[in-house]
Scaffold this active site. Structure first.
Site, PDB file in Angstrom:
ATOM      1  N   GLU A  17       0.837  -1.203   0.000  1.00 27.39           N
ATOM      2  CA  GLU A  17       0.000   0.000   0.000  1.00 27.39           C
ATOM      3  C   GLU A  17       0.875   1.259   0.000  1.00 27.39           C
ATOM      4  OE1 GLU A  17      -2.614   1.714  -0.068  1.00 27.39           O
ATOM      5  OE2 GLU A  17      -4.392   0.481   0.233  1.00 27.39           O
ATOM      6  N   ASP A 193      -9.836   1.865  -4.155  1.00 20.67           N
ATOM      7  CA  ASP A 193      -8.927   1.754  -3.010  1.00 20.67           C
ATOM      8  C   ASP A 193      -8.140   3.054  -2.880  1.00 20.67           C
ATOM      9  OD1 ASP A 193      -7.016   0.915  -1.094  1.00 20.67           O
ATOM     10  OD2 ASP A 193      -7.153  -1.160  -1.754  1.00 20.67           O
TER      11      ASP A 193
END
Length: 282
Positions: A17, A193
């Site tokens: 991430e 996301d």
């Protein structure tokens, strides 16, 4: 329109991430949330470093004076240039962890949280000032994710992933108002996301379980798609000295048969032109 990708760093991150370009060091920062690891990558030399954190880490962003600010399970911490750690705001909540975060134009950190079970209403978005002062922005989200600002700072884009929406707010003086839908991701295309905003004001959105990154114009029109071979695409950011390379993080968690690049840091060279991101003022 599609674009090809390269593998910048071949890795097996559980939940890669938060790609972030650090212009002071010429490195791309990214994290493995569930692996509790902070990665850095120098695209010029190919040098990589990995630091293990004491708890799950949702984001890592450069600080104006050097070092990093970390969005951690139990709050927001500061990593000094010499490696020393201290809490800026310590607020552990059982069953909750940190997720994505972004630095606003004024140098504040807008940090998201979520429950491990992803329960609706269990997450938050909070603005942290340089002195650690916390001001709630949103207190009723499920999976707080991508956050970014338009080039003129008049808009803030935000994703609460289960809604399948990218929302937009009016933004002024560190506050937001008039939340509305910017784009809605259709069924079967995955969940939004992470996001990044480019110099043209277009919004690039990573699609979890969608195997792609999409670019939307400021009017919300889809005008570009980067198709990837692994479904769990988590976030994207521009990097490199001229901010023209799009870096993309991916995840392996929950995949029965992960693709060989799942969990790796990917890059699309010359994808566009990014915006220089501010450093955290604290």
């Amino acid at each position: 329109m599609t674009a090809s990708y390269d593998v910048a760093v071949r890795a097996e991150a559980t939940l890669g991430e938060g790609p972030t370009w650090d212009p002071a060091t010429g490195r791309l920062l990214w994290i493995d949330i569930l692996g509790a690891r902070l990665h850095s990558y120098d695209p010029v030399t190919g040098r990589r470093t990995v630091r293990v954190t004491d708890q799950h880490v949702g984001a890592a962003k450069p600080r104006a004076g050097g070092g990093l600010v970390l969005n951690l399970r139990d709050g927001v911490g500061l990593l000094d240039p010499d490696g020393a750690f201290r809490w800026l705001h310590h607020e552990p909540v059982p069953g909750r962890r940190a997720n994505d975060a972004a630095v606003a134009p004024d140098g504040s950190l807008w940090a998201g949280t979520m429950r491990y079970d992803e329960a609706p209403g269990g997450g938050t978005l909070t603005r942290y000032g340089a002195d650690g002062t916390a001001r709630p922005v949103l207190d009723d989200v499920a999976v707080s994710n991508g956050t970014g600002w338009s080039p003129d700072h008049s808009r803030m884009y935000y994703i609460d992933s289960p809604t399948r929406r990218v929302d937009v707010f009016d933004h002024a003086d560190g506050r937001v108002a008039d939340r509305r839908t910017f784009v809605r991701i259709e069924e079967g295309a995955g969940f939004p996301d992470g996001l990044t905003v480019d110099a043209d004001g277009c919004v690039w959105v990573a699609l979890w379980d969608g195997g792609a990154v999409r670019r939307y114009t400021p009017d919300g029109e889809l005008d570009r798609v980067v198709t990837l071979p692994t479904p769990r695409v988590t976030a994207c950011a521009f990097g490199g000295a001229d901010l023209t390379d799009l870096y993309i993080t991916t995840a392996r968690v929950g995949l029965d048969a992960p693709h060989p690049v799942a969990g790796s840091l990917l890059v699309v060279p010359g994808a566009g032109k990014g915006l220089a991101q501010p450093a955290f003022a604290g």
